[in-house]
Design a protein around this motif. Sequence first.
Motif, short mmCIF file in Angstrom:
data_model
loop_
_atom_site.label_atom_id
_atom_site.label_comp_id
_atom_site.label_asym_id
_atom_site.label_seq_id
_atom_site.Cartn_x
_atom_site.Cartn_y
_atom_site.Cartn_z
N ALA A 77 0.83 -1.21 0.00
CA ALA A 77 0.00 0.00 0.00
C ALA A 77 0.86 1.26 0.00
O ALA A 77 0.61 2.20 -0.76
N ARG A 78 1.90 1.26 0.83
CA ARG A 78 2.75 2.44 0.93
C ARG A 78 3.76 2.53 -0.22
O ARG A 78 3.87 3.57 -0.87
N LYS A 79 4.47 1.46 -0.46
CA LYS A 79 5.58 1.53 -1.42
C LYS A 79 5.12 1.55 -2.88
O LYS A 79 5.76 2.17 -3.73
N SER A 80 4.03 0.86 -3.18
CA SER A 80 3.56 0.82 -4.57
C SER A 80 2.61 1.97 -4.91
O SER A 80 2.61 2.46 -6.03
N TYR A 81 1.80 2.39 -3.92
CA TYR A 81 0.74 3.36 -4.21
C TYR A 81 0.79 4.62 -3.34
O TYR A 81 -0.03 5.51 -3.51
N ASP A 82 1.73 4.67 -2.42
CA ASP A 82 1.85 5.78 -1.47
C ASP A 82 0.52 6.06 -0.76
O ASP A 82 0.10 7.20 -0.59
N ILE A 83 -0.13 4.99 -0.36
CA ILE A 83 -1.37 5.08 0.42
C ILE A 83 -1.06 4.75 1.87
O ILE A 83 -0.41 3.74 2.15
N GLY A 84 -1.52 5.59 2.78
CA GLY A 84 -1.15 5.47 4.18
C GLY A 84 -2.18 4.86 5.09
O GLY A 84 -2.08 4.99 6.31
N ALA A 85 -3.19 4.17 4.54
CA ALA A 85 -4.19 3.49 5.37
C ALA A 85 -4.67 2.24 4.65
O ALA A 85 -4.74 2.22 3.40
N VAL A 86 -4.99 1.21 5.40
CA VAL A 86 -5.42 -0.05 4.80
C VAL A 86 -6.69 -0.57 5.46
O VAL A 86 -6.95 -0.32 6.64
N GLU A 87 -7.46 -1.31 4.66
CA GLU A 87 -8.68 -1.97 5.12
C GLU A 87 -8.50 -3.47 4.90
O GLU A 87 -8.41 -3.92 3.76
N TYR A 88 -8.43 -4.22 5.97
CA TYR A 88 -8.19 -5.65 5.88
C TYR A 88 -9.46 -6.42 5.54
O TYR A 88 -10.57 -5.97 5.82
N VAL A 89 -9.29 -7.63 4.98
CA VAL A 89 -10.38 -8.58 4.78
C VAL A 89 -9.98 -9.86 5.51
O VAL A 89 -8.94 -10.45 5.19
N ASN A 90 -10.76 -10.28 6.47
CA ASN A 90 -10.32 -11.38 7.34
C ASN A 90 -10.18 -12.71 6.61
O ASN A 90 -9.53 -13.63 7.11
N GLN A 91 -10.75 -12.83 5.40
CA GLN A 91 -10.61 -14.07 4.64
C GLN A 91 -9.15 -14.42 4.39
O GLN A 91 -8.80 -15.60 4.24
N PHE A 92 -8.28 -13.41 4.34
CA PHE A 92 -6.89 -13.64 3.99
C PHE A 92 -6.03 -14.02 5.19
O PHE A 92 -4.86 -14.38 5.03
N PHE A 93 -6.60 -13.93 6.38
CA PHE A 93 -5.89 -14.41 7.58
C PHE A 93 -6.91 -14.91 8.60
O PHE A 93 -6.82 -14.63 9.79
N TYR A 94 -7.85 -15.71 8.11
CA TYR A 94 -8.99 -16.12 8.92
C TYR A 94 -8.57 -16.88 10.18
O TYR A 94 -9.20 -16.74 11.23
N GLU A 95 -7.52 -17.67 10.09
CA GLU A 95 -7.09 -18.47 11.24
C GLU A 95 -6.17 -17.69 12.17
O GLU A 95 -5.67 -18.24 13.16
N LYS A 96 -5.93 -16.43 11.88
CA LYS A 96 -4.94 -15.66 12.63
C LYS A 96 -5.54 -14.62 13.58
O LYS A 96 -4.81 -13.80 14.14
N ALA A 97 -6.83 -14.66 13.80
CA ALA A 97 -7.48 -13.63 14.62
C ALA A 97 -6.89 -13.54 16.02
O ALA A 97 -6.84 -12.45 16.61
N LYS A 98 -6.44 -14.67 16.56
CA LYS A 98 -5.88 -14.68 17.92
C LYS A 98 -4.38 -14.98 17.92
O LYS A 98 -3.80 -15.18 18.99
N ASP A 99 -3.78 -14.97 16.74
CA ASP A 99 -2.36 -15.30 16.60
C ASP A 99 -1.54 -14.03 16.83
O ASP A 99 -1.34 -13.21 15.94
N LYS A 100 -1.04 -13.85 18.05
CA LYS A 100 -0.32 -12.64 18.40
C LYS A 100 0.99 -12.48 17.62
O LYS A 100 1.42 -11.35 17.36
N THR A 101 1.62 -13.59 17.25
CA THR A 101 2.84 -13.49 16.45
C THR A 101 2.54 -12.86 15.10
O THR A 101 3.23 -11.93 14.66
N PHE A 102 1.48 -13.33 14.45
CA PHE A 102 1.07 -12.78 13.16
C PHE A 102 0.64 -11.33 13.31
O PHE A 102 1.08 -10.45 12.54
N LEU A 103 -0.22 -11.07 14.28
CA LEU A 103 -0.75 -9.71 14.44
C LEU A 103 0.36 -8.72 14.81
O LEU A 103 0.35 -7.58 14.35
N ASN A 104 1.30 -9.15 15.64
CA ASN A 104 2.42 -8.28 15.99
C ASN A 104 3.26 -7.92 14.77
O ASN A 104 3.67 -6.77 14.61
N GLU A 105 3.50 -8.91 13.91
CA GLU A 105 4.28 -8.66 12.70
C GLU A 105 3.53 -7.74 11.75
O GLU A 105 4.13 -6.84 11.14
#
Length: 323
Positions: free
Chosen positions: A71-99
């Motif tokens: 979003a930032r490097k390709s389009y210089d856009i400074g905000a994102v809207e996630y779709v949970n389908q792409f990380f559906y199993e990661k809702a409680k995964d603190k390692t993933f969310l922290n990264e």
Amino acid sequence: MSQEENLSVLSRRQFVNASLLGSAAIMSGSSLSALADTTKKFHFELSLAQWSLHKALFSGELSPLDFPVIARKSYDIGAVEYVNQFFYEKAKDKTFLNELKKRCEDNGVVSSLIMVDKEPELASPDAKERVAGVEGHKKWIDAAKFLGCTAIRVNLHGNGTVDQWIKGSAESLKKLSEIGKPQGIRILVENHGGYSSSGKNMAEVMRLANDSNIGTMPDFGNFCVRREVPGDLWKSACVEQYDIYQGVAEMMPYAGAFSAKSFDFDEQGNETKIDFLKMFTLMRASAYRGYVGIEYEGEKLSEDAGIRATIKLIKKVREQLSA
């Protein structure tokens, strides 16, 4: 960037704006006029909806963790809207969310909201399913809070009669709001198939819910209320289409997000089926000045080209409406 940092940025902006207005009192007449012209500008920030890159994400070509970087490097856009389908199993995964959070912070990207799919129906006529739907969304409210988002987007597909749908929808939204409000997370509903693709129905749900923490997310392209195959939301031909401009107009008084859906473009760079100037005129007439989410969903252009074409069109329309 954390939610606390976001609030700090907003506070600094508010201070700067207040300073400008204070300085205006001692400006000459011509300078004051120039400031007045500037404040009339139709300004808003862009965000990038993760669905714009759904092909690359579903194929594995792009990792969900790379989304804010792109979003930032390709389009210089400074905000994102996630779709949970792409990380559906990661809702409680603190390692993933922290990264994910770290990559946002490293690239100066704000996490705006999470679009929540694949959870039990919030608008079902079955009370048990609605309870399960509320329970299923709790983890996404927590994830949104952790990432620094200010909202989640939910679906109200539902079935049964329209009266059952309205009542059940308002009930579920109010329960979610009770969970989200203490965490600073708004509950937003997108027109996204079935009864929810009627602006009139959506406005009625908002009136019945009567909660400032509950709002809408008008999307330019999701106004098919009935398809050829009963119960189908996406694949069969649309046999009943709600007026897209009327629908957006009816949802705008409750808007907490704004989704600029695009599919195809003509030689002049205009969307072939959606009048962006008309859509943004509706937004300008409202009180909403939050992010405008870019959601390219076309087939003719690549995802990259489609995103760039949408950005170009939005900027052209913004300039027209600021003249």
